[in-house]
Design an enzyme around this catalytic site. Structure first.
Site, mmCIF file in Angstrom:
data_model
loop_
_atom_site.group_PDB
_atom_site.id
_atom_site.type_symbol
_atom_site.label_atom_id
_atom_site.label_comp_id
_atom_site.label_asym_id
_atom_site.label_seq_id
_atom_site.Cartn_x
_atom_site.Cartn_y
_atom_site.Cartn_z
ATOM 1 N N ARG A 1 16.806 10.443 8.037
ATOM 2 C CA ARG A 1 15.632 11.200 8.504
ATOM 3 C C ARG A 1 15.902 12.720 8.527
ATOM 4 O O ARG A 1 15.836 13.357 9.568
ATOM 5 C CB ARG A 1 15.183 10.734 9.878
ATOM 6 C CG ARG A 1 15.054 9.222 10.056
ATOM 7 C CD ARG A 1 13.914 8.591 9.292
ATOM 8 N NE ARG A 1 12.603 9.021 9.687
ATOM 9 C CZ ARG A 1 11.882 8.492 10.666
ATOM 10 N NH1 ARG A 1 12.405 7.548 11.396
ATOM 11 N NH2 ARG A 1 10.665 8.943 10.931
ATOM 12 N N CYS B 1 17.907 7.610 12.582
ATOM 13 C CA CYS B 1 17.536 6.441 13.395
ATOM 14 C C CYS B 1 17.891 5.208 12.554
ATOM 15 O O CYS B 1 18.457 5.324 11.476
ATOM 16 C CB CYS B 1 16.049 6.487 13.725
ATOM 17 S SG CYS B 1 15.027 6.154 12.297
ATOM 18 N N LYS C 1 -0.773 6.583 17.310
ATOM 19 C CA LYS C 1 0.421 7.293 17.816
ATOM 20 C C LYS C 1 0.772 8.441 16.859
ATOM 21 O O LYS C 1 1.035 9.555 17.297
ATOM 22 C CB LYS C 1 1.592 6.314 17.879
ATOM 23 C CG LYS C 1 2.972 6.941 17.911
ATOM 24 C CD LYS C 1 4.077 5.925 17.995
ATOM 25 C CE LYS C 1 4.566 5.453 16.656
ATOM 26 N NZ LYS C 1 5.498 6.356 15.951
ATOM 27 N N ASN C 2 0.702 8.173 15.558
ATOM 28 C CA ASN C 2 1.154 9.165 14.577
ATOM 29 C C ASN C 2 0.144 10.274 14.303
ATOM 30 O O ASN C 2 0.468 11.233 13.618
ATOM 31 C CB ASN C 2 1.577 8.468 13.273
ATOM 32 C CG ASN C 2 2.851 7.658 13.471
ATOM 33 O OD1 ASN C 2 3.493 7.738 14.525
ATOM 34 N ND2 ASN C 2 3.205 6.848 12.490
ATOM 35 N N ARG D 1 7.418 1.687 22.133
ATOM 36 C CA ARG D 1 7.259 3.063 21.648
ATOM 37 C C ARG D 1 5.925 3.240 20.939
ATOM 38 O O ARG D 1 5.403 4.340 20.866
ATOM 39 C CB ARG D 1 8.384 3.426 20.655
ATOM 40 C CG ARG D 1 9.750 3.421 21.261
ATOM 41 C CD ARG D 1 10.777 3.924 20.276
ATOM 42 N NE ARG D 1 10.337 5.200 19.691
ATOM 43 C CZ ARG D 1 11.113 5.894 18.845
ATOM 44 N NH1 ARG D 1 12.293 5.430 18.508
ATOM 45 N NH2 ARG D 1 10.701 7.029 18.350
#
Ligand code: EPZ
Length: 419
Positions: A123, A118, A22-23, A400
């Site tokens: 962040r 978050c 995903k990253n 997610r």
């Protein structure tokens, strides 16, 4: 609201295939704005990826996921381009801020929502903006948005990051990849996902190389427009399943579609704990050992032990004889899973930024609540080893970033279902 129901103490056996990262996919999707046509293979079909695809569609790119595959085709035919990343898309998926670098490079302007914080921390994106300003972008913050402009294009320079940031390194790469002159980025994050982004950008015609934590981007005229790229495997998903096997695999489990060299450090940590791991070319064979040794770990930027595996490792350490410690050095609030683990019987105290875990403790099933992506998968691991049933709420966090989690665990004989 969907929940996960898990019946604990089922032995794992069989095979698990790891999905694409995903990253790595997220910054490469942002970089696709710079290409004419992209065919991206091995993308994980998870919520964050769909949100990023929605963002590319909103900007005006044409995207198509090939049915029953992990392939997406992206076309940028330069019509009706909207250099805007709206709050509604960036607030749920912070990596949306990565389109800032691409839009600046390609169109010389961008209006991108500030991502906001978050569960795991505030962040900030100050390091992203620091790098873009150094490259000559005019940056203004107003009404919760970043207004960026580079009418005369971006100009290469030397940028020394005051602290290591994955996202800031990625945004700087996306902004510098077509800048005039040479750019030298120092004190960069060097996660494998960043190297995959560099590999992708070089296919686009950029000339980027890296040595240690320094990345150099040379001015390039080359313009290749149609490219195909296969995204690397997800090393955090791999680490998660390695820990699941260290807890519950009495017989060998094969985990494939990986490159063990990329997770040397994580494999070493599990070996120090006493887990039996055999490395093959593109898989590992793993099984639990009776006695595991306690350890002290500090989360660090790659190649250190990843913060994204901190919660998962903590579950393993509740089953280890003696006192273990985990120091969370990356995010200021990444112990949200601890109160939930304690409700299941874990003995964990937090002192400053260190979790002190006493083991072994018998975990008992409970109804628990997920707070972020990696905390939710740690509760799945806890449910797998706890007595009787565990119900996990708010599993949208899980969706997610973990592709087919229930299916992969069921294939290894775990009792887990979505209710
Ligand atoms: C990436 O987030 C990952 N997300 C995170 O994975 C991962 O935990 C993190 O890197 C660290 O490895 C993606 O790749 C999409 P950072 P990122 O910038 O880029 C501070 C997951 O579970 N910082 O390296 O946001 C920041 O607050 C997610 O998949 C600034 O101060 O992480 C943090 O304390 C969670 N200013 C530290 O740096 C900035 O401008 C590292 O953050 C940027 C970051």
């Amino acid at each position: 609201m969907q929940k996960l129901l898990i019946k604990g103490k089922r032995e794992l056996s069989g095979k698990i295939s790891i999905s694409g990262s995903k990253n790595a996919t997220l910054p490469i999707l942002a970089a696709s704005i710079l290409a004419k046509e992209v065919r991206l293979k091995n993308i994980p079909l998870v919520k964050d990826i769909f949100t990023m695809i929605d963002l590319l569609n909103f900007i005006g790119l044409k995207t198509k996921i090939i049915k029953k595959s992990n392939i997406i085709e992206i076309k940028n035919n330069e019509k009706n381009i909207n250099t805007l990343a709206p709050y509604k898309l960036v607030k749920t998926m912070r990596a949306g801020v990565l389109v800032l670098g691409s839009l600046l490079t390609k169109y010389g302007k961008a209006k991108v929502s500030l991502p906001g914080g978050c569960a795991i921390g505030t962040r900030p994106v100050d390091l992203h903006l620091f790098a873009l300003k150094k490259l000559g972008a005019k940056i203004k913050i107003k009404n919760g948005y970043i207004f960026a402009e580079a009418k005369k294009g971006l100009k290469g320079t030397i940028i020394n990051f005051p602290s290591i940031s994955v996202g800031a390194t990625e945004n700087a790469l996306l902004a510098a990849c077509k800048a005039k002159g040479k750019t030298v980025l120092k004190n960069c994050a060097i996660e494998p996902e960043i190297k995959d982004l560099i590999f992708f950008l070089n296919k686009l015609g950029s000339i980027i190389n890296f040595k240690g934590r320094t990345i150099t981007i040379y001015e390039n005229k080359l313009k290749s427009s149609n490219i195909t790229h296969e995204v690397i495997f997800d090393r955090i998903e791999l680490g998660t399943y390695m820990i699941a096997c260290a807890l519950l695999a009495k017989k060998n489990v094969i985990i494939d579609k990986i490159d063990p060299k990329i997770v040397k450090n994580e494999i070493n940590v599990l070996k120090i704990l006493g887990v039996k791991i055999l490395k093959k070319k593109s898989s590992i064979i793993i099984k639990k050992k009776k006695k595991l040794k306690n350890i002290n770990i500090t989360t660090k930027p790659y190649p250190g032990f990843p913060t994204d595996l901190q919660a998962q490792l903590m579950v393993l350490l509740t089953q280890v004889e003696g006192v273990s410690k985990i120091k969370e050095n990356i995010f200021e609030n990444r112990f949200m899973h601890v109160p939930e683990l304690k409700r299941m019987g874990a003995q964990i105290e937090i002192k400053d930024k260190t979790a002190i875990i006493k083991g072994p403790t018998k975990l008992t099933g409970a109804e628990v609540m997920a707070t972020d992506l990696r905390a939710s998968v740690c509760l799945v691991l806890a449910g797998l080893i706890a007595e009787n049933r565990t119900i996990i709420n708010r599993i949208y966090h899980l969706d997610r970033g973990y592709e087919f989690l229930e299916r992969k665990l069921k294939n290894c004989k775990a009792e887990i279902k979505r209710i």
